[in-house]
Design a protein around this motif. Structure first.
Motif, PDB file in Angstrom:
ATOM      1  N   GLU A 158       0.712  -0.792  -0.139  1.00  0.00           N
ATOM      2  CA  GLU A 158       0.034  -0.069  -0.050  1.00  0.00           C
ATOM      3  C   GLU A 158       0.540   1.032   0.249  1.00  0.00           C
ATOM      4  O   GLU A 158       0.347   2.471  -0.734  1.00  0.00           O
ATOM      5  CB  GLU A 158      -0.577   0.515   1.170  1.00  0.00           C
ATOM      6  N   ILE A 176      -1.743  -3.775  -8.193  1.00  0.00           N
ATOM      7  CA  ILE A 176      -3.293  -3.722  -6.918  1.00  0.00           C
ATOM      8  C   ILE A 176      -2.379  -3.531  -6.180  1.00  0.00           C
ATOM      9  O   ILE A 176      -0.949  -4.416  -6.080  1.00  0.00           O
ATOM     10  CB  ILE A 176      -3.661  -5.440  -7.676  1.00  0.00           C
ATOM     11  N   LYS A 177      -2.719  -2.643  -4.977  1.00  0.00           N
ATOM     12  CA  LYS A 177      -1.999  -2.507  -4.096  1.00  0.00           C
ATOM     13  C   LYS A 177      -2.537  -3.417  -2.414  1.00  0.00           C
ATOM     14  O   LYS A 177      -3.995  -3.812  -2.615  1.00  0.00           O
ATOM     15  CB  LYS A 177      -2.266  -1.310  -3.390  1.00  0.00           C
ATOM     16  N   VAL A 178      -1.792  -3.752  -1.863  1.00  0.00           N
ATOM     17  CA  VAL A 178      -1.967  -5.172  -1.024  1.00  0.00           C
ATOM     18  C   VAL A 178      -1.654  -4.557  -0.390  1.00  0.00           C
ATOM     19  O   VAL A 178      -0.735  -3.384   0.638  1.00  0.00           O
ATOM     20  CB  VAL A 178      -1.183  -6.509  -1.691  1.00  0.00           C
TER      21      VAL A 178
ATOM     22  N   VAL B 395      -5.231   3.516  -7.433  1.00  0.00           N
ATOM     23  CA  VAL B 395      -5.228   1.548  -8.232  1.00  0.00           C
ATOM     24  C   VAL B 395      -5.718   1.013  -6.356  1.00  0.00           C
ATOM     25  O   VAL B 395      -6.063   1.358  -5.414  1.00  0.00           O
ATOM     26  CB  VAL B 395      -4.056   1.117  -8.285  1.00  0.00           C
ATOM     27  N   PRO B 396      -6.896  -0.039  -7.134  1.00  0.00           N
ATOM     28  CA  PRO B 396      -7.808  -0.577  -6.214  1.00  0.00           C
ATOM     29  C   PRO B 396      -6.266  -1.451  -4.659  1.00  0.00           C
ATOM     30  O   PRO B 396      -5.446  -1.950  -4.945  1.00  0.00           O
ATOM     31  CB  PRO B 396      -7.882  -1.932  -6.695  1.00  0.00           C
ATOM     32  N   VAL B 397      -7.764  -1.183  -3.081  1.00  0.00           N
ATOM     33  CA  VAL B 397      -6.208  -1.605  -2.489  1.00  0.00           C
ATOM     34  C   VAL B 397      -6.813  -2.938  -1.357  1.00  0.00           C
ATOM     35  O   VAL B 397      -8.320  -2.594  -1.528  1.00  0.00           O
ATOM     36  CB  VAL B 397      -6.101  -0.576  -1.289  1.00  0.00           C
ATOM     37  N   ILE B 398      -6.525  -3.847  -1.040  1.00  0.00           N
ATOM     38  CA  ILE B 398      -7.981  -5.237  -1.217  1.00  0.00           C
ATOM     39  C   ILE B 398      -5.935  -5.322  -0.149  1.00  0.00           C
ATOM     40  O   ILE B 398      -5.056  -5.260   0.200  1.00  0.00           O
ATOM     41  CB  ILE B 398      -7.619  -5.493  -2.303  1.00  0.00           C
ATOM     42  N   GLY B 399      -6.856  -6.353   1.106  1.00  0.00           N
ATOM     43  CA  GLY B 399      -6.578  -7.272   1.277  1.00  0.00           C
ATOM     44  C   GLY B 399      -5.326  -8.085   1.182  1.00  0.00           C
ATOM     45  O   GLY B 399      -5.766  -8.602  -0.282  1.00  0.00           O
ATOM     46  N   PRO B 400      -4.705  -9.030   1.413  1.00  0.00           N
ATOM     47  CA  PRO B 400      -4.069 -10.154   1.403  1.00  0.00           C
ATOM     48  C   PRO B 400      -4.821 -11.249   1.540  1.00  0.00           C
ATOM     49  O   PRO B 400      -4.585 -12.231   1.970  1.00  0.00           O
ATOM     50  CB  PRO B 400      -2.551 -10.265   2.056  1.00  0.00           C
ATOM     51  N   LEU B 405      -9.662 -10.554  -4.158  1.00  0.00           N
ATOM     52  CA  LEU B 405      -9.018 -10.071  -5.824  1.00  0.00           C
ATOM     53  C   LEU B 405      -9.638 -10.800  -6.448  1.00  0.00           C
ATOM     54  O   LEU B 405      -9.652  -9.552  -7.493  1.00  0.00           O
ATOM     55  CB  LEU B 405      -7.271 -10.911  -5.872  1.00  0.00           C
ATOM     56  N   VAL B 408     -11.583  -7.182  -7.585  1.00  0.00           N
ATOM     57  CA  VAL B 408     -11.157  -6.108  -7.988  1.00  0.00           C
ATOM     58  C   VAL B 408     -10.311  -6.654  -9.617  1.00  0.00           C
ATOM     59  O   VAL B 408     -11.167  -5.945 -10.743  1.00  0.00           O
ATOM     60  CB  VAL B 408      -9.982  -6.183  -7.531  1.00  0.00           C
TER      61      VAL B 408
END
Lengths: 409, 409
Positions: A158, A176-178, B395-400, B405, B408
């Motif tokens: 992130e 994709i930011k994690v 950009v999209p921010v997601i958890g691991p 994923l 998105v």
């Protein structure tokens, strides 16, 4: 084509040269193996390691891609080796060279491994590639994937600097930011690539081909130093494929009978993320994943959680080469960035300057003698992350008036 | 040493090679003149214009600094000339080359003129240098001044991108932001340099030495095209010294009997700041300073107010070479940035992409034929100003988590 197989560095199991990422027997790291004897027999030294210049495919005899049509170059490599006078004097090094990897097309050394990885993906007829990256690998894979017309998926932490994100997005990659640190991105990229059959070019030790691109630094150094091997090579280190790659390159030259020695390899990490240095300092050969990443050197902030064996590989290289590992504080990093800029006119991102900060520390500790010939890699351009180390960008703003100018000067 | 004098391009008055900035008789632009006949007699072609590589001082016979000890290099020049296939096809150019000046040490072509300017400042025993700049010249002068250990004062418009400011500050330069557009910075730098006896390296046509560095692009192109002269050279244009410099370089090769022709020179400006194109479009030989600058192409946003003759010099080059001038909109600039990134894997700042946008326009207008051999200069790296043309960096921010994923993708 002299690359023969992939081989596990732990149990020696062998595999064909396709998209394997670890040993299916023991889970160990895979390494590309070549038929050096046949290379030696069939080619002159000048054919094997020609003089440096842009485009690493001049070293194709020692790279894993066999067919020319797949060799994808953005004129990477051929970076300057700068003899330092001013900075060298400041830190008491009498024979110091700076290998300026900021001069690669994306602004970082990652173009070497990505050039090989993308070319191998083409040769293996992959439709898409992916990577987990702290940002520089992301920018690089995006540029090479664009050139090669491959779909590209990128997983970054992130906190990745905006410039590196823009660089990747501009090239058409899906970014994709994690949440969390780099290890989270690493894990998700691995899982997604596996599910979707993307070639995973994550340039830790996961992808066995990308590290082959890193080797080319060694071939260039050999030439740039007048066909000699330096005493020490000092490298900013996350997971450490660059440390292993450069070492492997020099070991190949020795194996081919071109040189008779290898340099002592030094891995430098940030105090705020030093899984490898931590093990080195306590004389352990096993690495523990780092828990709480806290450093401005974002490009090397790799906690290695879940792939600790990468760090162990680096420890082996340090051991074999009689090298060292050292960590530096963010304050030392900032000082090194400014030293490089103000003494040499070379502007680098924080992570890139840790090699200079590490050298300074090792000279003061007596580990490296002032007279030794030392090469410090600087790995990423200052524009990659311009404000983390340069805090005083709030410069005076005045009207177009000489009186106002006199006041601020 | 073959540089003989400075000569006014208008009234032909001559001056010795010191820090003059305009003709004291008529106010005209000063140009460095060489004894070409003696160069020709005493040197082979290979000595005069050796093969390209980093460090422009390989062309010292045609540069104005005589003593080697003052020649200051950061390994500038020797930039790649990339044959475009994908992008060329998209815009209907069949023989297109991209001269990638982003590969210079500071990330922009400005390192060529600054290398010469700083070296001349050393030779003239100056203690300090100054420049007005839209940002790239600032970053470059700061790096070279650091290398040369000269004090450095920089005047930049308030709106200069943060990365370029950080680059200058890191190198120890004194940076001052000046309210308003570039012409304000230009005027204040001129006044301050004059009062304080700083050498003014503002690389419009003000400093007569810096443009000599720009010439080296021509020497490199000649070699990189297989000892040929291209049909067209297309150049992002602010005040235009790069247009004149490249033209002068090719004219020198013709004068020396090495080639028999010069390319047709094209100046490209942004719609929101096009003093030169405006004059060209209305068939005027005089330029009017631009009033309201409004473009994302900040590196070429030069309104020329107070030094309109710089633009007139560019119009002369266009006339003599049967070239053209064209302006492009910010939308066309953004499209060109993305085309370069996605079709060639080359990431540039907005101003750098105007050459591609301009070519596209001139092909569609029929001014340039699809079969012509064209070189487009791209002048500054995308990291110089990464977000002006790449808007969707959110950009999209997601958890691991693979489920997140999937959502998105």
């Amino acid at each position: 084509m002299y690359a023969e197989k992939l081989q596990c560095v732990k149990c020696q199991a062998t595999y064909e040269l396709i998209d394997y990422y670890s040993c299916s027997v023991c889970g160990g790291i895979l390494d590309v193996r070549y038929d050096y004897e046949r290379i030696s027999k069939k080619h002159t030294v000048d054919q094997i390691i020609p003089s440096p210049g842009m485009n690493i495919w001049r070293y194709r005899l020692l790279l894993p891609v066999s067919q020319e049509e797949y060799m994808t170059s953005l004129q990477e490599g051929g970076t300057p080796l700068v003899r330092s006078e001013s900075l060298a004097k400041t830190i008491g090094a009498r024979d110091l060279f700076i290998k300026d990897e900021t001069r690669n097309p994306s602004g970082a050394f990652k173009d070497r491994p990505m050039s090989v990885g993308i070319s191998q993906a083409l040769q293996l007829k992959k439709a898409a590639v992916a990577t987990a990256s702290s940002g520089n690998g992301a920018a690089s894979i995006a540029m090479y994937a664009a050139k090669a017309k491959l779909a590209c998926y990128i997983f970054i932490p992130e906190a990745t600097p905006i410039g590196k994100v823009a660089q990747s997005v501009a090239c058409g990659a899906k970014v994709i930011k994690v949440k969390g640190d780099y290890s989270n991105s690493f894990r998700l990229a691995k899982q997604a690539a596996s599910e979707c059959s993307w070639m995973n070019l994550t340039s830790t030790f996961l992808n066995p081909y990308t590290v082959e691109g890193d080797k080319t630094v060694a071939y260039e150094l050999f030439h740039q130093l007048g066909r000699r091997v330096p005493d020490w090579v000092i490298i900013p280190t996350g997971a450490g494929p660059l440390v292993y790659g450069i070492y492997k390159g020099f070991a190949e030259l020795r194996g081919l009978g071109i040189t008779s020695d290898v340099p002592r390899m030094v891995a430098v990490q940030a105090e705020g993320c030093k899984p490898i240095v931590s093990a080195y300092e306590s004389n352990r050969s096993t690495v523990t994943g780092w828990e709480k990443v806290r450093t401005i050197a974002s490009a090397i902030a790799d906690p290695l959680r879940g792939y600790e064996q990468d760090g162990e590989r680096v420890l082996q290289v340090i051991g074999e080469s009689k090298g060292a590992a050292v960590a530096v504080s963010d304050e030392e990093v900032v000082r090194a960035v400014l030293l490089l800029a103000q003494e040499e006119g070379i502007f680098v991102e924080p992570a890139a300057a840790v090699s200079i900060a590490g050298l300074d520390k090792l000279i003061r500790a007596g580990t490296i003698q002032g007279a030794a010939q030392v090469v410090c890699l600087v790995t990423g351009h200052g524009l990659k992350d311009p404000t983390s180390s340069v805090k005083n960008t709030e410069v005076p703003v005045i009207g177009p008036d000489i009186a106002e100018l006199r006041q601020v000067l």
